[in-house]
Design a protein around this motif. Sequence first.
Motif, PDB file in Angstrom:
ATOM      1  N   LEU A  84       0.850  -1.189   0.000  1.00 20.42           N
ATOM      2  CA  LEU A  84       0.000   0.000   0.000  1.00 20.42           C
ATOM      3  C   LEU A  84       0.884   1.237   0.000  1.00 20.42           C
ATOM      4  N   GLU A  85       0.620   2.146  -0.936  1.00 21.00           N
ATOM      5  CA  GLU A  85       1.330   3.422  -0.976  1.00 21.00           C
ATOM      6  C   GLU A  85       0.333   4.554  -0.739  1.00 21.00           C
ATOM      7  N   ILE A  86       0.679   5.438   0.164  1.00 20.36           N
ATOM      8  CA  ILE A  86      -0.145   6.616   0.432  1.00 20.36           C
ATOM      9  C   ILE A  86       0.559   7.829  -0.155  1.00 20.36           C
ATOM     10  N   GLY A  87      -0.075   8.454  -1.160  1.00 18.28           N
ATOM     11  CA  GLY A  87       0.513   9.605  -1.835  1.00 18.28           C
ATOM     12  C   GLY A  87       1.113   9.192  -3.171  1.00 18.28           C
ATOM     13  N   TYR A 105      -1.078  -1.057  -4.334  1.00 21.83           N
ATOM     14  CA  TYR A 105      -2.319  -0.321  -4.147  1.00 21.83           C
ATOM     15  C   TYR A 105      -1.914   1.083  -3.715  1.00 21.83           C
ATOM     16  N   THR A 106      -2.241   2.083  -4.516  1.00 23.15           N
ATOM     17  CA  THR A 106      -1.773   3.433  -4.217  1.00 23.15           C
ATOM     18  C   THR A 106      -2.933   4.420  -4.167  1.00 23.15           C
ATOM     19  N   SER A 142     -10.607  -2.309   2.199  1.00 20.52           N
ATOM     20  CA  SER A 142     -11.155  -3.454   1.469  1.00 20.52           C
ATOM     21  C   SER A 142     -10.071  -4.347   0.866  1.00 20.52           C
ATOM     22  N   ALA A 143      -8.864  -3.830   0.755  1.00 20.93           N
ATOM     23  CA  ALA A 143      -7.758  -4.616   0.185  1.00 20.93           C
ATOM     24  C   ALA A 143      -6.784  -5.108   1.252  1.00 20.93           C
ATOM     25  N   ALA A 144      -6.974  -4.690   2.494  1.00 22.05           N
ATOM     26  CA  ALA A 144      -6.072  -5.070   3.581  1.00 22.05           C
ATOM     27  C   ALA A 144      -6.216  -6.558   3.905  1.00 22.05           C
ATOM     28  N   PRO A 145      -5.187  -7.155   4.542  1.00 24.18           N
ATOM     29  CA  PRO A 145      -3.964  -6.532   5.051  1.00 24.18           C
ATOM     30  C   PRO A 145      -2.884  -6.414   3.978  1.00 24.18           C
ATOM     31  N   GLU A 164      -3.215  -0.747  11.598  1.00 20.63           N
ATOM     32  CA  GLU A 164      -4.215  -1.819  11.675  1.00 20.63           C
ATOM     33  C   GLU A 164      -4.245  -2.644  10.391  1.00 20.63           C
ATOM     34  N   GLN A 165      -3.928  -2.011   9.259  1.00 21.52           N
ATOM     35  CA  GLN A 165      -3.974  -2.707   7.980  1.00 21.52           C
ATOM     36  C   GLN A 165      -2.651  -3.377   7.603  1.00 21.52           C
ATOM     37  N   LEU A 166      -1.667  -3.280   8.487  1.00 23.41           N
ATOM     38  CA  LEU A 166      -0.367  -3.889   8.246  1.00 23.41           C
ATOM     39  C   LEU A 166      -0.389  -5.347   8.690  1.00 23.41           C
ATOM     40  N   ALA A 167       0.024  -6.237   7.813  1.00 25.32           N
ATOM     41  CA  ALA A 167       0.019  -7.667   8.110  1.00 25.32           C
ATOM     42  C   ALA A 167       1.063  -8.013   9.166  1.00 25.32           C
TER      43      ALA A 167
END
Length: 214
Positions: A84-87, A105-106, A142-145, A164-167
Motif C-alpha cells: 500500500l502506498e499513500i501519496g 495499491y496506491t 477493502s484490500a487489507a492486510p 491496523e492494515q499492516l500484516a
Amino acid sequence: MRVDPKRQRERMVSEQLVSRGIKDARVLAVMGELPRHLFVEEALARQAYMDAPLPIGEGQTISQPYIVALMSELLMVEPGMKVLEIGTGSGYQSAVLAKLGADVYTVERIPKLCTRARERLLSLGLFNIHVKQDDGTLGWPSAAPFDRIIVTAGGPEVPAPLVEQLAEDGRLVIPVGSSRRSQRLILVERQPDGPQWSEVCPVAFVDLVGEHGW
C-alpha cells in the motif's frame, strides 16, 4: 546538447545512491532502468535525475532519487507482496515498487494527480498497480492486510488505520514530525508482541493531509 537518460540514470545510481549506502541490488537495478524523466513535466525532464525533489503540480513534488531508494530498501519488498502506498503523486514510487514485483495499491487525494498518474502508469505497461483517489490516511480497508505500507507525505503521527492494515511481520515506512515539512523517517515493524518503531533519518516531505494527518 542531447541528454542521454540512460547515462543520467547510471550517474544517478552511482553518485546519489551507491555512494550514500544504498545496497539493495534490486532497488538499484530498477532505478537504473526506470525512465524517471517521464514522471515530470517535459520542461523539467533535463532535471529529472538531479539530487533534488521536483514540482509535479498541485503543490506536490516527486521525491529526490535517494529518498525513493532509501524508502524502497527499508521496505524489503519481495515479488508477490501486497504493498500500500499513500501519496501516489507522479507515480514514480509506485512504478519502482511494481518493478520490484509488488502488487501495488496506491491512494492519491488530489484528483488531477490521481488521473495523471493512472494514465502514466498504464502507458508504461505497469498493470500491477491499483490507483484510487481518496483520503490516504484511512488506508485501503477493502484490500487489507498489506505486507508493506509506504507513506510519501509527512504527518504529526502514524495513522492508526495504517498500522491496523499492516500484516503480521509487515513493515511500514513513514515520515513523522510535529512540525510541517520537517520529519523523521520512521520504520514500523509489526511483531507478534506489537509494533516495533525505529527512527531512520531526518527528512522533509509535503504534508500528509486527511482525517489522520494535518
